[in-house]
Scaffold this active site. Structure first.
Site, PDB file in Angstrom:
ATOM      1  N   GLY A  81      37.916  42.443  40.902  1.00  0.00           N
ATOM      2  CA  GLY A  81      38.509  41.330  41.612  1.00  0.00           C
ATOM      3  C   GLY A  81      39.962  41.592  41.979  1.00  0.00           C
ATOM      4  N   SER A  82      40.753  40.531  41.936  1.00  0.00           N
ATOM      5  CA  SER A  82      42.133  40.628  42.409  1.00  0.00           C
ATOM      6  C   SER A  82      43.020  41.528  41.557  1.00  0.00           C
ATOM      7  CB  SER A  82      42.747  39.232  42.498  1.00  0.00           C
ATOM      8  OG  SER A  82      42.122  38.480  43.517  1.00  0.00           O
ATOM      9  N   ALA A  83      42.580  41.885  40.350  1.00  0.00           N
ATOM     10  CA  ALA A  83      43.366  42.833  39.547  1.00  0.00           C
ATOM     11  C   ALA A  83      43.470  44.179  40.256  1.00  0.00           C
ATOM     12  CB  ALA A  83      42.729  43.002  38.170  1.00  0.00           C
ATOM     13  N   PHE A  84      42.478  44.484  41.118  1.00  0.00           N
ATOM     14  CA  PHE A  84      42.491  45.748  41.851  1.00  0.00           C
ATOM     15  C   PHE A  84      43.578  45.774  42.921  1.00  0.00           C
ATOM     16  CE2 PHE A  84      40.795  48.756  45.069  1.00  0.00           C
ATOM     17  CZ  PHE A  84      40.607  49.858  44.261  1.00  0.00           C
ATOM     18  N   LYS A  85      44.150  44.631  43.253  1.00  0.00           N
ATOM     19  CA  LYS A  85      45.202  44.584  44.265  1.00  0.00           C
ATOM     20  C   LYS A  85      46.420  45.415  43.857  1.00  0.00           C
ATOM     21  CE  LYS A  85      43.652  40.093  45.978  1.00  0.00           C
ATOM     22  NZ  LYS A  85      43.859  38.630  45.968  1.00  0.00           N
TER      23      LYS A  85
END
Length: 483
Positions: free
Chosen positions: A209-213
């Site tokens: 999810g957004s942790a990959f940003k």
């Protein structure tokens, strides 16, 4: 008589040749065969050496009746099972119990004393000294509680694994023997739909999810797409996925995501900004940065092997856009996401994770020792500094405020990852972070909550995973004095 004698002599010679072959060539195979009772009898004839955490044993041995004279015991078995694995008289062993079996049962050649050949006394078993910090490990296990999930903590400067927690867990003592109760316990655990024996910290992959940003932002800064985290990104809101008529929107409709900087986009977790950023970079450049951070490595051993985290290839532009927000076919283990945070916390240098500091001869003598090793230079020092600054903003006034620790520099990134057919499953809640108390204590953490009792609308990385990460970081920096 002559012919019979010659024939008998040939048979004797063939028998001698066969026995020699079996002993010299096949001997180790028979000796190590799991069905060889002599191996089990020998292995459990004496107390095993111990696996240690914080200088204290988290395993032991207790006397039994029967041919197998001792069986394995565990201290806080459920807390440390993802670290130790199990050693069972009936079902073998795994993880550190298996990888360091010869040290623990005393059969390692380095433990042999020449006098033992005369006295026929068994060698004293060795011990395995892990890198685990008991305070951080217990904080992770307690924080996860009744949730299904996992948590990992790393020392960014060395790669030492400080915590490796997975829930639901199991007590390896329940089936370490060979009795009826051990068989029932094994059967129950094997059939449990919640898979308590699965090491989710190392062996389970999730959409990040957004942790990959954080990976996308690192790639953009390294490529020169943006000069700093405070440069406007010229991103529309909403953002139309390339080649489609679908407009991507942000979870928070009022968030200032249009033309946002990387700092603001991380603070508000703007999907539109990072989807466009991923397309502008392209699959190749983004994949190259992901690989520097540990993705797509099929043999990551710490020494227990971790599952492969994947940044997909062969995507079209719309799929690449989805990958920029950690969706589509991007998958990561909790260990992998802790490695991302670790590299950022360590000025871009990613150290190889390891959970065994050394093995010993049962006293002060070290048989072998693990030295810190650079895994990759994942990004430049300046890029890491920029990302730390942006991650601090996330914690100070963004989606990660639940991870604040007074007097400690904390940076983080939340993530809420969709999964299941048509996103029907409860989202996975992520929190990836680091803490630095300014006096030499640093820690990098990743927490994922796979399933919880919270209503779907209340599931968020900051709300569920953030407090767990905070408790782990508090335990790691300054001995928990900052908590």
């Amino acid at each position: 008589m002559r012919r019979a004698s010659v024939f008998s002599l040939l048979l004797v010679l063939l028998l001698l040749a066969w026995v020699t072959y079996v002993q010299a060539v096949e001997g180790s195979g028979f000796r190590d065969n799991s069905h060889n009772e002599r191996t089990a009898i020998s292995q459990y004839a004496n107390p095993l050496g111990n696996i240690m955490a914080g200088g204290k044993p988290i395993t032991g041995s207790t006397a039994t009746t029967g041919d197998l004279k001792f069986k394995r015991t565990y201290q806080d078995g459920k807390v440390y099972a993802p670290v130790t694995g199990y050693a069972s008289q009936s079902y073998g062993s795994n993880q550190l119990e298996a990888l360091d079996r010869t040290v623990l049962d005393g059969s390692d050649s380095r433990l042999k004393n020449p006098l033992e050949a005369l006295t026929r006394e068994p060698s004293k078993p060795g011990d395995v000294m892990t890198t685990i910090d008991p305070a951080v490990q217990k904080a992770a296990y307690k924080g996860l509680g009744n949730n299904t999930g996992a948590a990992v903590a790393l020392d960014p400067e060395t790669g030492k694994v400080l915590a490796l927690a997975s829930t639901p867990s199991y007590d390896p003592s329940a089936f370490s023997g060979s009795g009826t109760s051990d068989q029932k316990a094994w059967l129950k655990l094997s059939k449990d739909k919640d898979q308590p024996m699965l090491n989710r910290a190392l062996r389970q992959t999730y959409p990040p999810g957004s942790a990959f940003k954080l990976v996308v932002a690192a790639a953009a800064l390294e490529d020169g797409l943006y000069s700093s985290v405070d440069e406007p990104t010229k991103s529309p809101d909403p953002y139309r996925l390339p080649g489609t008529v679908t407009d991507m929107k942000n979870e928070n409709a009022s968030a200032p995501c249009k033309n946002a900087t990387i700092r603001t986009a991380l603070q508000y977790s703007c999907n539109t900004v990072f989807a466009k950023m991923a397309v502008n970079l392209g699959e190749s450049k983004l994949g190259a940065e992901a690989k520097k951070l540990g993705f797509d490595r099929s043999e990551l051993d710490i020494p227990v092997r971790a599952a492969k985290s994947v940044y997909p290839s062969g995507m079209d532009d719309s799929q690449t856009a989805l990958s920029g927000m950690g969706q589509f076919d991007v998958t990561a283990t909790p260990l992998q996401m802790a490695m991302v945070s670790s590299a950022i916390a360590n000025d871009g240098k990613l150290m190889k994770p390891y959970e065994v500091d050394r093995t010993t001869d049962g006293s002060a003598g070290a048989l072998d020792r693990t030295d810190p090793e650079t895994f990759t230079q994942a990004m430049s020092e300046s890029t890491a500094k920029e990302l730390r600054s942006a991650m601090q903003t996330v914690v100070q006034k963004g989606t990660g405020t639940n991870a604040k620790i007074p007097g400690v520099e904390v940076g983080g990134k939340t993530g809420t990852a969709q999964h299941g057919e048509n996103n029907s499953g409860n989202p996975f809640a992520w929190f990836v972070s680091y803490a630095d108390d300014g006096s030499g204590h640093k820690v990098a953490v990743a927490v994922v909550v796979e399933d919880s009792d919270a209503p779907r609308a209340d599931i968020s990385g900051g709300g569920l995973a953030g407090p767990i990460a905070k408790s782990m970081m508090s335990a790691a920096v300054d001995g928990g004095a900052a908590s």
